[in-house]
Structure formats: structure tokens, C-alpha cells
Design a protein around this motif. Structure first.
Motif, short mmCIF file in Angstrom:
data_model
loop_
_atom_site.label_atom_id
_atom_site.label_comp_id
_atom_site.label_asym_id
_atom_site.label_seq_id
_atom_site.Cartn_x
_atom_site.Cartn_y
_atom_site.Cartn_z
N TRP A 334 82.61 -14.99 30.77
CA TRP A 334 83.83 -15.15 31.55
C TRP A 334 84.18 -16.64 31.68
N PRO A 335 85.48 -16.97 31.64
CA PRO A 335 85.87 -18.34 31.95
C PRO A 335 85.40 -18.69 33.37
N PRO A 336 84.94 -19.90 33.61
CA PRO A 336 84.38 -20.24 34.93
C PRO A 336 85.39 -20.17 36.07
N THR A 337 86.69 -20.15 35.76
CA THR A 337 87.71 -20.03 36.81
C THR A 337 88.05 -18.58 37.12
N THR A 338 87.39 -17.63 36.47
CA THR A 338 87.62 -16.21 36.74
C THR A 338 87.33 -15.92 38.21
N ARG A 339 88.16 -15.08 38.82
CA ARG A 339 87.95 -14.70 40.21
C ARG A 339 87.01 -13.49 40.26
N LEU A 340 85.90 -13.64 40.97
CA LEU A 340 84.89 -12.59 41.02
C LEU A 340 85.46 -11.28 41.54
N GLU A 341 86.33 -11.35 42.54
CA GLU A 341 86.87 -10.12 43.13
C GLU A 341 87.75 -9.34 42.15
N GLU A 342 88.33 -10.04 41.17
CA GLU A 342 89.21 -9.35 40.22
C GLU A 342 88.44 -8.60 39.15
N VAL A 343 87.23 -9.06 38.82
CA VAL A 343 86.48 -8.42 37.72
C VAL A 343 85.35 -7.54 38.22
N THR A 344 85.26 -7.36 39.54
CA THR A 344 84.21 -6.49 40.09
C THR A 344 84.81 -5.43 41.01
N GLN A 345 86.00 -4.98 40.70
CA GLN A 345 86.66 -3.99 41.53
C GLN A 345 85.97 -2.63 41.49
N PHE A 346 85.07 -2.45 40.55
CA PHE A 346 84.32 -1.20 40.45
C PHE A 346 83.23 -1.08 41.51
#
Length: 395
Positions: A334-346
Motif C-alpha cells: 500500500w502507498p504509505p499515505t493510504t488511509r487505514l480506515e478505507e482499506v479495512t472496512q471488512f
């Protein structure tokens, strides 16, 4: 996000990566350590040496024994049939290594070595040193501190306890000169948000997925005790490994021995913690759980339905360490600026990641932050000097 848009997995074949170093150096060393700490008969020694040779120069073999988890591991192995260990996705290579090691030492076979932890001697050592270290660290905790200050102290103690990792001993030397109270070492710090959430009374049940035995588990138990004693949570459930995993990862038996060691410690402050933890277990405020999932190659996006339902019952899920962080992010680039809440909605509930960096994966940074860190400290992603307290709320 559809699969074709997901970043690639971290691979053991990436030149110069920590993943490559893991397969070429760390895994053979772990086998050597297991041999040094156990008086195995010739057939187990031969099996371990065979695994070491396979990792260095052979192709990845399937499990040879019939077992309850054989089908799961066979399905994971099949796409990589005929490939070298260095060609596997890093997370699969690491987790499969520990399963193969257990097969080599006869962990599941009937006989004298059945259920004998190959890492037991090392865990005993880190429990003894961890007790001594925690007793010393408690001298920095003011007995007159209020609930907020005490909770913060234990929260960050739990975080930095994650530095000690027997599967990566080099980290111990790397972080030796890094003070734990250095604010610059925290790349994400939601400690204030965590306190606000705890004092709101909304966290009745807290689940904590543990990582390492020794000082880390002792620190986790200290945090649990502090939260229960102050009424900030009503029930804590610790999720522990079902079998030996990543050398020092804690199982239920390791946790029980740790609580017993606190209770019988020669240090009064440790004894009080142990006594309170024992009381919490007796009245049902603290419980220990396990599930086969925790010792597999699966990610949190692949949670079995029963475990998902169990975790959904927690108001906050605390995830300790790199392995849980990597599970959360599917061990992808993941790019380091990725928002954790957006990619862990599961995830089935709110999560709090407490982790010191010992793997090449990191999200939630500001623009340019990773590049600045690269210039200041080229090994910042893996040397254990930095950490994060990253809260993701699910309303």
C-alpha cells in the motif's frame, strides 16, 4: 476495491528486502536455534536439517502428514508447486514455515514430542528477563497518577513491549538506544482518542489479539489490569495462538504461566498485578480464547464466520504487532499515505493497532513523511525504532 486494483503482495523475491532476508537468513537461524534448545532424536534433527536445506536450495514441499489443517495448507501451497521458497508471497512463506517446522518436530504426531513447544526454552528465558525488566520500568509509574496518566503509561508500555521479538533478534540491538518516550518515534499517535473512547464508557468489552510472550505479554497484561481495575472496561478477552508460531507468539499456556509468574514474583508490584488478574479470571472479567485462524496464512479479510461473529461482540479490538498489522493490510504494498480506515472496512468492529515497525508495510502517513524518513533512517520500516497507536472507529 476490486482485486485488480489492489497493490501487489510483499514477495520474498524482492531484492534487498527484509522479506528476502527473512527467507535467506532468519528462517535458517530459527531452525538452528530450535536445534540448539531441544534434545531431539536423530529423526527430528534430520527433518529439521531437511527443511533448512529445502529453504536454501529446494522447492516448497506440501505437508506430508494428514491433519485437520492439511487441506487448508495444501490449497495455499498448490499455486506455488515446484517453486522455491524465495518465490513465495512473504506472509505465506513465513506462516507456512512455522507449520512445516511443527511437522518436522512431530508436534501433532503421537509420541514423546507431541504438543512439545519447540520454542519453550526461549519463552522461559524471555519470561524471566521480562519480569525483571517490567519491575524496573514500574519505577517510572507514579502511584499517585490519575486514571488518564496511568492508562496512557500502560498503553505505551504495551506498544513498546512489541519491540522484543524472538523471531528477529537483530531488532533488540537496533532499538537499544531509542528512548520509548520520544514523541518523534510515534508515526501515528491516537493515544488521546483512545483515552476519550475509554472514559466515555462505551467500551464494555475489549478483545486483544496478543503477539509475543515475555515483556510484551507482561505489558499487555498490565494494560488489561489497569483498564479492569479502573472500570474503563468490564470484560477483556485475550486471543492467543493455538500452537507455536513465530517463535515467541503466546499461547494460552504461555499466558497462564505468565500470570502465575506475576503472582509468585518477588516484586510486590508485580504480585499485585498477578493477584488482580487472577481475581479477574475467577469472576469472568478476563478470559482466554484461541482459534485455528491465528496460526494460518489467512488475512482478516478472510475471517471464518464463527470468529468474525465472536470479534464483532467486542466494542474495541486491539491488534498487537506486525503479524496482525500485516493480516489487516493483506501484506500488500500500500502507498504509505493510504488511509487505514478505507482499506479495512471488512473489520467487524473498531480496531486499535499497537505495533512497532519490523516489516516493510506502513499506512496512515502524511504526504512526504515516508520520503523524509527514508532520508533520515533508511531502515525505519524494519528496525523497531518507531511505532504506532492507530485507532479506527466503527460507529
Amino acid at each position: 476495491m476490486s482485486d485488480h486494483r489492489l497493490p501487489p503482495f510483499l514477495m520474498a523475491s524482492e531484492p534487498g528486502s527484509f522479506a528476502e532476508h527473512t527467507i535467506k537468513v532468519r528462517k535458517p537461524q530459527i531452525i538452528a536455534d530450535v536445534l540448539a534448545h531441544n534434545a531431539y532424536p536423530a529423526e527430528i534433527v534430520a527433518a529439521l536439517e531437511g527443511l533448512r536445506h529445502e529453504i536454501a536450495a529446494g522447492t516448497v514441499l506440501p505437508l506430508a502428514e494428514a491433519s485437520d489443517d492439511a487441506a487448508l495448507w495444501r490449497a495455499a501451497w498448490e499455486p506455488w508447486r515446484g517453486r522455491a521458497w524465495s518465490e513465495l508471497p512473504w506472509f505465506l512463506a513465513e506462516t507456512y514455515f512455522y507449520r512445516r517446522l511443527l511437522e518436522a518436530v512431530g508436534y501433532f504426531r503421537p509420541g514423546p514430542w507431541r504438543l512439545a513447544d519447540p520454542f519453550a526454552a526461549q519463552k522461559t528465558e524471555v519470561l524471566a528477563t521480562g519480569l525483571q525488566a517490567l519491575a524496573g520500568l514500574l519505577g517510572n509509574l507514579d502511584d499517585r497518577a490519575g486514571d488518564e496518566a496511568t492508562t496512557h503509561w500502560w498503553l505505551y508500555r504495551s506498544l513498546w513491549g512489541n519491540r522484543v521479538d524472538l523471531s528477529n533478534r537483530a531488532t533488540l540491538a537496533a532499538h537499544a538506544d531509542t528512548p520509548e518516550h520520544d514523541p518523534a518515534a510515534l508515526l501515528v499517535d491516537h493515544g488521546g482518542l483512545v483515552w476519550d473512547l475509554l472514559r466515555s464508557g462505551r467500551i464494555r468489552r475489549l478483545d486483544l489479539v496478543t503477539d509475543n510472550s515475555g515483556l510484551e505479554l507482561l505489558s499487555d497484561l498490565g494494560l488489561v489490569d489497569a483498564l479492569l481495575e479502573r472500570g474503563l472496561v468490564q470484560h477483556v478477552r485475550l486471543h492467543l495462538k493455538p500452537q507455536p508460531y513465530f517463535v515467541s507468539d503466546a499461547m494460552i499456556g504461555d499466558c497462564e504461566r505468565t500470570i502465575a509468574a506475576l503472582q509468585t514474583s518477588g516484586e510486590a508490584a508485580l504480585q499485585r498485578i498477578g493477584a488482580r488478574l487472577g481475581g479477574s479470571m475467577r469472576r469472568g472479567a478476563l478470559s482466554l480464547a484461541t482459534h485455528p485462524f491465528w496460526a494460518t496464512h489467512l488475512f482478516f479479510s478472510q475471517l471464518p464466520s464463527a470468529l468474525r461473529g465472536e470479534l464483532a461482540g467486542a466494542d474495541l479490538l486491539v491488534l498487537k504487532g506486525d503479524v496482525n498489522y500485516r493480516r489487516l493490510l493483506e501484506d500488500r504494498h500500500w502507498p504509505p499515505t493510504t488511509r487505514l480506515e478505507e482499506v479495512t472496512q471488512f473489520m467487524p468492529t473498531s480496531t486499535l493497532s499497537l505495533r512497532t515497525l519490523k516489516a516493510e508495510i506502513m499506512v496512515g502517513l502524511a504526504e512526504g513523511q515516508a520520503e523524509r524518513l527514508d532520508r533520515e533512517d533508511p531502515t525505519w520500516r524494519i528496525n523497531g525504532r518507531r511505532g504506532l497507536v492507530h485507532l479506527v472507529r466503527r460507529e
